[in-house]
Design an enzyme around this catalytic site. Structure first.
Site, PDB file in Angstrom:
ATOM      1  N   LYS A  93       0.838  -1.208   0.000  1.00 53.81           N
ATOM      2  CA  LYS A  93       0.000   0.000   0.000  1.00 53.81           C
ATOM      3  C   LYS A  93       0.875   1.261   0.000  1.00 53.81           C
ATOM      4  O   LYS A  93       0.769   2.125   0.867  1.00 53.81           O
ATOM      5  CB  LYS A  93      -1.004   0.007   1.151  1.00 53.81           C
ATOM      6  CG  LYS A  93      -1.997  -1.162   1.053  1.00 53.81           C
ATOM      7  CD  LYS A  93      -3.102  -1.101   2.086  1.00 53.81           C
ATOM      8  CE  LYS A  93      -4.093  -2.226   1.949  1.00 53.81           C
ATOM      9  NZ  LYS A  93      -3.644  -3.530   2.456  1.00 53.81           N
TER      10      LYS A  93
HETATM   11  O1  S5P Z   1      -9.687  -3.076   1.516  1.00 54.44           O
HETATM   12  C1  S5P Z   1      -8.883  -3.953   1.784  1.00 54.44           C
HETATM   13  C2  S5P Z   1      -7.679  -4.094   1.068  1.00 54.44           C
HETATM   14  C3  S5P Z   1      -6.835  -5.142   1.377  1.00 54.44           C
HETATM   15  S1  S5P Z   1      -5.468  -5.377   0.364  1.00 54.44           S
HETATM   16  N1  S5P Z   1      -9.156  -4.852   2.763  1.00 54.44           N
HETATM   17  C4  S5P Z   1      -8.305  -5.879   3.095  1.00 54.44           C
HETATM   18  O2  S5P Z   1      -8.647  -6.671   3.974  1.00 54.44           O
HETATM   19  N2  S5P Z   1      -7.108  -6.016   2.423  1.00 54.44           N
HETATM   20  C5  S5P Z   1      -6.143  -7.086   2.770  1.00 54.44           C
HETATM   21  O3  S5P Z   1      -6.758  -8.360   2.531  1.00 54.44           O
HETATM   22  C6  S5P Z   1      -5.665  -7.098   4.225  1.00 54.44           C
HETATM   23  O4  S5P Z   1      -4.456  -6.379   4.329  1.00 54.44           O
HETATM   24  C7  S5P Z   1      -5.517  -8.577   4.542  1.00 54.44           C
HETATM   25  O5  S5P Z   1      -4.200  -9.008   4.236  1.00 54.44           O
HETATM   26  C8  S5P Z   1      -6.466  -9.297   3.581  1.00 54.44           C
HETATM   27  C9  S5P Z   1      -7.778  -9.783   4.170  1.00 54.44           C
HETATM   28  O6  S5P Z   1      -7.575 -10.793   5.094  1.00 54.44           O
HETATM   29  P1  S5P Z   1      -8.803 -11.579   5.786  1.00 54.44           P
HETATM   30  O7  S5P Z   1      -8.149 -12.389   6.858  1.00 54.44           O
HETATM   31  O8  S5P Z   1      -9.746 -10.549   6.343  1.00 54.44           O
HETATM   32  O9  S5P Z   1      -9.449 -12.421   4.715  1.00 54.44           O
END
Ligand code: S5P
Length: 264
Positions: A93
């Site tokens: 990011k």
């Molecule tokens: O808007 C966002 C953008 C990203 S890149 N929301 C997110 O959650 N992410 C990323 O996606 C976050 O940094 C994490 O690594 C992943 C989601 O992980 P989860 O465990 O919630 O599925």
């Protein structure tokens, strides 16, 4: 299935080499899944590749959250990912001005030397994309930038007008691989796809087979709905790496993503 045939207009209009590489990997693996490998140890990360490598197309890292990171162990981890036919996506990011972003691709982590994809906010203007691309070119490599057009977290400040500006500036930029969209809200995602058109890829976090709210303001939507609304890759973290059986969960996400893609 051949990538060209499977991806249709996306293949024709997105000529960035890394975008085509992703489309090919997704077809080879029959998976539109990117694992958010948010584990804090090198052992934990390596274990994930062993368990779920065959079911995913890309591996998303946050290199700065690993407790026992060393340059050597990371090199071995990247080699393991390459052997498993995975793209490596550093979710850094970036948000600074172009020249500093280029320098931040080097430094201790030397992201330019191993990442295939990185994320960036466009808050500082479109030169950030040129800076990041210059970072890869400094070491003779190719990569792709994913711009954050939407976010999955509640209360985020990426309002629709901001999203529109990011899409307008990013959609004709050759160094842009695609956009990050909000996988937890299919209706918002469909609007994003309409604005982006058929060329750029949209990758979506905020996806889980168990929809609802996650930790600390994260929100989740259904993987099939995200793909049907125009997502080209579901980014799944805890749904896989915190599961009792990550391998079978990864297979379930791969199947859901591929079935939705084929019917779309
Ligand atoms: O808007 C966002 C953008 C990203 S890149 N929301 C997110 O959650 N992410 C990323 O996606 C976050 O940094 C994490 O690594 C992943 C989601 O992980 P989860 O465990 O919630 O599925």
């Amino acid at each position: 299935m051949q990538a060209e045939e499977a991806w249709g207009e996306r293949w024709v209009f997105n000529t960035l080499p890394m975008a085509r590489t992703y489309m090919e990997v997704a077809c080879r693996k029959q998976s539109l899944v990117c694992l958010a490998a948010d584990r804090s140890t090198m052992d934990g990360l390596n274990e994930l590749i062993d368990q779920v490598g065959p079911s995913i197309a890309a591996l998303k890292t946050h290199v700065d959250l690993v407790d026992d990171w060393t340059a050597e162990s990371w090199k071995a981890f990247c080699a393991k990912a390459a052997a498993a036919d995975l793209l490596i996506f550093e979710d850094r990011k970036f948000a600074d001005i172009g020249g500093i972003s280029r320098k931040q691709m080097a430094g201790v982590y030397d992201i330019r030397s191993w990442s295939d994809l990185v994320t960036a906010h466009l808050i500082s203007g479109p030169d950030i994309v040129d800076g990041l691309q210059a970072g890869w070119h400094d070491v003779g490599r190719e990569g792709g930038v994913l711009l954050l057009a939407q976010m999955s977290s509640r209360g985020n400040l990426l309002e629709p007008e901001y999203t529109d500006k990011v899409v307008a500036k990013g959609k004709d930029h050759a160094g842009v691989f695609g956009f990050i969209g909000n996988g937890s809200r299919p209706e918002e995602l469909a609007l994003l796809r309409a604005k982006v058109g058929e060329g750029k890829l949209i990758w979506t976090p905020g996806v889980n087979l168990a929809v609802g709210d996650g930790e600390m303001g994260q929100r989740y939507g259904d993987p099939t709905e995200a793909i049907m609304a125009g997502s080209d890759c579901i980014i799944v973290g805890s749904g896989i790496h915190k599961a009792d059986d990550p391998a079978s969960q990864a297979q379930a996400y791969a199947r859901a993503s591929w079935d939705a893609f084929v019917s779309r």
